[in-house]
Design a protein around this motif. Structure first.
Motif, PDB file in Angstrom:
ATOM      1  N   LYS A  37       0.844  -1.192   0.000  1.00  0.00           N
ATOM      2  CA  LYS A  37       0.000   0.000   0.000  1.00  0.00           C
ATOM      3  C   LYS A  37       0.879   1.243   0.000  1.00  0.00           C
ATOM      4  O   LYS A  37       1.922   1.296   0.667  1.00  0.00           O
ATOM      5  N   ILE A  38       0.432   2.242  -0.751  1.00  0.00           N
ATOM      6  CA  ILE A  38       1.196   3.481  -0.827  1.00  0.00           C
ATOM      7  C   ILE A  38       1.379   4.090   0.553  1.00  0.00           C
ATOM      8  O   ILE A  38       2.457   4.604   0.889  1.00  0.00           O
ATOM      9  N   LYS A  39       0.356   4.008   1.397  1.00  0.00           N
ATOM     10  CA  LYS A  39       0.467   4.595   2.735  1.00  0.00           C
ATOM     11  C   LYS A  39       1.568   3.916   3.555  1.00  0.00           C
ATOM     12  O   LYS A  39       2.286   4.579   4.319  1.00  0.00           O
ATOM     13  N   ASP A  40       1.702   2.609   3.410  1.00  0.00           N
ATOM     14  CA  ASP A  40       2.784   1.911   4.114  1.00  0.00           C
ATOM     15  C   ASP A  40       4.143   2.419   3.653  1.00  0.00           C
ATOM     16  O   ASP A  40       5.079   2.560   4.454  1.00  0.00           O
ATOM     17  N   THR A  42       4.799   5.482   2.236  1.00  0.00           N
ATOM     18  CA  THR A  42       5.036   6.855   2.680  1.00  0.00           C
ATOM     19  C   THR A  42       5.290   6.915   4.181  1.00  0.00           C
ATOM     20  O   THR A  42       6.104   7.728   4.646  1.00  0.00           O
ATOM     21  N   ASP A  43       4.624   6.062   4.949  1.00  0.00           N
ATOM     22  CA  ASP A  43       4.877   6.032   6.393  1.00  0.00           C
ATOM     23  C   ASP A  43       6.324   5.627   6.676  1.00  0.00           C
ATOM     24  O   ASP A  43       7.000   6.236   7.512  1.00  0.00           O
ATOM     25  N   GLY A  48       4.552  12.677   3.830  1.00  0.00           N
ATOM     26  CA  GLY A  48       3.102  12.704   3.776  1.00  0.00           C
ATOM     27  C   GLY A  48       2.564  11.886   2.616  1.00  0.00           C
ATOM     28  O   GLY A  48       3.205  11.780   1.561  1.00  0.00           O
ATOM     29  N   PHE A  49       1.371  11.329   2.800  1.00  0.00           N
ATOM     30  CA  PHE A  49       0.766  10.497   1.758  1.00  0.00           C
ATOM     31  C   PHE A  49       0.644  11.262   0.443  1.00  0.00           C
ATOM     32  O   PHE A  49       0.952  10.747  -0.628  1.00  0.00           O
ATOM     33  N   PHE A  52       3.580  11.632  -2.142  1.00  0.00           N
ATOM     34  CA  PHE A  52       3.890  10.542  -3.077  1.00  0.00           C
ATOM     35  C   PHE A  52       3.618  10.962  -4.516  1.00  0.00           C
ATOM     36  O   PHE A  52       4.431  10.708  -5.417  1.00  0.00           O
ATOM     37  N   TYR A  53       2.484  11.616  -4.746  1.00  0.00           N
ATOM     38  CA  TYR A  53       2.060  11.941  -6.110  1.00  0.00           C
ATOM     39  C   TYR A  53       2.813  13.133  -6.690  1.00  0.00           C
ATOM     40  O   TYR A  53       2.637  13.466  -7.863  1.00  0.00           O
ATOM     41  N   LYS A  59       1.606   3.417  -8.095  1.00  0.00           N
ATOM     42  CA  LYS A  59       2.463   2.404  -7.466  1.00  0.00           C
ATOM     43  C   LYS A  59       3.205   1.602  -8.530  1.00  0.00           C
ATOM     44  O   LYS A  59       4.366   1.218  -8.327  1.00  0.00           O
TER      45      LYS A  59
END
Length: 233
Positions: A37-40, A42-43, A48-49, A52-53, A59
């Protein structure tokens, strides 16, 4: 001052991008690319989530950029591993480099995702390994190991990558058993004009130690192509 600020901002962007790539590699290696997951990511990268973009569209694109960094690292490691082979038998450099890479990636679950996308893998390997592979081909021609003209080298390289990608794909999907790296390397040497018996012989020697990974997460294929200026001799 504006120029200095611009330089600092550019360095910060490169560092953040590298953090995301390294975090992606760690998360994807543990969870697999599809499950990650992208959040994993970025964490783990401590960004910050939404950040990423600013660096990646998706992904899948991030996974492609991770692949570029790994390919660059494989190329560097192969140069180190084959250093000195030119004095022992220069014909060993190419098949040993191929087998070291194939043996490593076929055993790596992360590469299964790329192996099931052979068009993507072909494109990234062709470009990323190109400076290393074509350098070695030119050296093999110079030493009389194979008979290729200069204008034949790019096409031969493209065909060699097709063979490598096809081999990786076939092992991953179960069409070929693991351990066929020697046959794949020998097929590529035959593409280069090496006699079949000699091709198999130089593709069956004991492999040297492969240096440990030291991945450069700052690497970008588009703006910072792989360099292969170190001699394997």
């Amino acid at each position: 001052m504006p120029a200095e600020d611009g330089g600092r901002l550019a360095r910060k962007r490169r560092q953040t991008r590298a953090q995301l790539l390294e975090a992606a590699y760690r998360v994807m290696s543990e969870q697999g690319i599809d499950a990650s997951k992208i959040k994993d990511i970025t964490d783990l990268a401590d960004v910050g989530f939404g950040t990423f973009y600013n660096y990646f569209e998706s992904k899948d694109q991030l996974a492609s950029m991770v692949l570029d960094c790994l390919i660059n690292d494989f190329g560097r490691r192969s140069v180190e591993a084959t250093r000195g082979l030119g004095r022992r038998d220069p014909a060993l450099v190419i098949p040993v480099s191929i087998r070291l890479m194939l043996t490593t990636v076929i055993a790596d679950p992360l590469w299964q995702w790329w192996a099931l996308r052979p068009d993507l893998l072909l494109d990234r390997m062709r470009k990323g390994f190109g400076p290393f592979g074509m350098r070695d081909m030119r050296e093999a021609v110079r030493r009389g190991i194979c008979q290729l003209s200069e204008d034949q080298i790019p096409l031969t390289w493209d065909l060699a990558v097709w063979v490598m990608v096809g081999g990786i794909h076939d092992v991953v999907v179960g069409d070929r058993p693991p351990g066929t790296e020697k046959e794949i390397a020998a097929a590529i040497m035959r593409l280069m004009g090496v006699e079949p018996e000699r091709a198999l012989q130089i593709s069956s020697t004991k492999l040297p130690a492969y240096p440990a990974p030291d991945i450069d997460w700052m690497f970008t294929l588009e703006t910072h192509p792989a360099k292969a200026d170190a001699s394997p001799a």
